[in-house]
Enzyme design. Structure first.
Site, PDB file in Angstrom:
ATOM      1  N   HIS A 137       0.824  -1.204   0.000  1.00  0.00           N
ATOM      2  CA  HIS A 137       0.000   0.000   0.000  1.00  0.00           C
ATOM      3  C   HIS A 137       0.863   1.259   0.000  1.00  0.00           C
ATOM      4  O   HIS A 137       2.082   1.204   0.220  1.00  0.00           O
ATOM      5  CB  HIS A 137      -0.911   0.017   1.233  1.00  0.00           C
ATOM      6  CG  HIS A 137      -0.133  -0.052   2.521  1.00  0.00           C
ATOM      7  ND1 HIS A 137       0.530   1.036   3.050  1.00  0.00           N
ATOM      8  CD2 HIS A 137       0.107  -1.080   3.361  1.00  0.00           C
ATOM      9  CE1 HIS A 137       1.130   0.683   4.171  1.00  0.00           C
ATOM     10  NE2 HIS A 137       0.891  -0.603   4.388  1.00  0.00           N
ATOM     11  N   ASP A 155       4.000  -4.509   3.665  1.00  0.00           N
ATOM     12  CA  ASP A 155       5.428  -4.804   3.732  1.00  0.00           C
ATOM     13  C   ASP A 155       5.657  -6.165   4.372  1.00  0.00           C
ATOM     14  O   ASP A 155       6.608  -6.867   4.037  1.00  0.00           O
ATOM     15  CB  ASP A 155       6.193  -3.714   4.473  1.00  0.00           C
ATOM     16  CG  ASP A 155       5.536  -3.281   5.776  1.00  0.00           C
ATOM     17  OD1 ASP A 155       4.541  -3.905   6.197  1.00  0.00           O
ATOM     18  OD2 ASP A 155       6.007  -2.305   6.384  1.00  0.00           O
TER      19      ASP A 155
END
Length: 416
Positions: A53, A328
């Site tokens: 994102h 992540d």
């Protein structure tokens, strides 16, 4: 959600480093001549993109330090990122409950916004990623149509607002807001999510990591540095602040040009390194089962998608692009499994792109992987264009079928 889940950073996609695999990445520029008109020997068949994102508000702020103002104006959507979309479950039904998002909204940051929310900057970052994909797959390759069609493009996201909005912005950039139908963004309940290491849904992964998380801040070198940075920043002893929390707030401020405590600047590199060191301890990089339990089902899905494309067994024969909007904590173990992790956190909007090609002469399938637009040489592969069988062998240590994953996850305690 349990306190461990919040602590471990899954709820907020705090960056997780999953091991000390040697950096074996070969960086090459993307092959700009890779088009039929240039007589390229490979035909592109399928593209899969796993991406982080965009920039967001912090998950928590460092206590007892100068506060940043996270005001609602930082979250205004740029008009060019708007598209007509709907969020559903994997079967096209109503969007599942979102306990992770609900947890964020129990707190309000200074300035009036919620933790973990995609910002205007983050939206632009994903629009830019979509524009880069458009240049490669629409303009240069004529691989995708210039407007969105569900039969051609599959969009999947974790059930968290920032990843859903990131998917929206990427689609807007990729198709320049041109769409023939509403864009479905598919999600799944938190307990069955495979787009991040799922402690909530996998007992064994939680059992492997929980006690090591508690140990990570007490390791001698880490503990000594943590005590020194607490003193430098004036953080009271009773606050449970580790390097992961400090890094999260620090990076969010830096990205948005918001002020940080001056005393933090000399510590920046140490914060980055110690945060990685903590995660290396938590996830025991020498144990491949940790990577299997973290991203094994996702890797298996990517391989299955390629096999279905080659065998013609897909229910959507026209599908050319799979998009996976994640975190992540998704990219890092994927990079580890691929053997190309450089021990640095993927920035906001980073992407791993997996292309399936076929030889124009022999029909032999090949896989090409890129990270943030740079082609990669995967260990175990004989070239950047990796024969599919070599790629499958390289992934075999970490890829995990759904059945095997669920069987392992039910073991509450690690095996011998």
């Amino acid at each position: 959600m349990t306190g461990f889940l919040r602590k471990a950073g899954l709820l907020g996609s705090v960056s997780v480093a999953f091991g000390s695999v040697l950096w074996s990445q070969k960086k090459t520029q993307p092959d700009g001549s890779n088009s039929p008109s240039a007589g390229h020997p490979y035909e592109l068949r399928l593209v899969q993109v796993v991406f982080r994102h965009g920039a967001r508000t912090p998950l928590k702020t460092i206590p007892d330090v100068m506060e940043a103002q996270w005001v609602p104006a930082l979250l205004d959507p740029p008009p060019h990122t708007h598209i007509d979309y709907v969020v559903t479950d994997l079967q096209g039904g109503p969007r599942p409950p979102a306990p992770i998002e609900d947890n964020y909204r129990k707190n309000i940051l200074t300035g009036g916004t919620f933790p973990g929310q995609l910002t205007t900057l983050g939206m632009q970052q994903l629009y830019d990623l979509g524009s880069r994909l458009r240049k490669r797959y629409v303009e240069e390759r004529s691989f995708l149509n210039s407007s969105f069609t569900p039969a051609e493009v599959y969009v999947r996201s974790t059930n968290i607002v920032r990843t859903i909005e990131s998917a929206r912005c990427l689609i807007a950039g990729l198709f320049q807001q041109e769409q023939k139908e509403t864009v479905p963004i598919l999600t799944t309940p938190a307990e069955s999510e495979i787009l991040y290491p799922n402690y909530h849904g996998c007992k064994l992964l939680k059992a492997r990591c929980s006690h090591r998380w508690a140990e990570s801040s007490t390791l001698p070198d880490i503990a000594a540095d943590l005590q020194r940075i607490h003193s430098a920043l004036g953080i009271a002893a009773h606050h449970r602040v580790d390097f992961i929390l400090i890094r999260d707030d620090m990076v969010a401020r830096e990205t948005h040009g918001l002020p940080s405590p001056p005393a933090l600047e000399p510590w920046r590199d140490t914060v980055e390194q110690r945060a990685v060191d903590m995660m290396l301890h938590v996830f025991q990089p020498s144990n491949r089962e940790n990577l299997q339990l973290s991203v094994g089902p996702l890797l298996h899905t990517l391989l299955d998608n390629m096999e279905e494309k080659l065998q013609g067994g897909s229910s959507e024969p026209d599908r050319k692009l799979f998009l996976y909007s994640a975190h992540d904590t998704t990219l890092i173990p994927c990079l580890m499994a691929l053997g190309i992790f450089d021990k640095k956190w993927p920035p906001y909007g980073a992407d791993i792109t997996v292309e399936l090609h076929q030889s124009q002469q022999t029909n032999e399938p090949f896989v090409k992987v890129s990270y943030m637009g740079e082609d990669q040489l995967i260990p175990g592969c004989s070239g950047v264009y990796c024969p599919l069988q070599e790629f499958k062998q390289a992934m075999s240590a970490c890829s995990l079928s759904s059945e095997r994953y669920h069987s392992l996850c039910e073991r509450a305690e690690p095996g011998p």
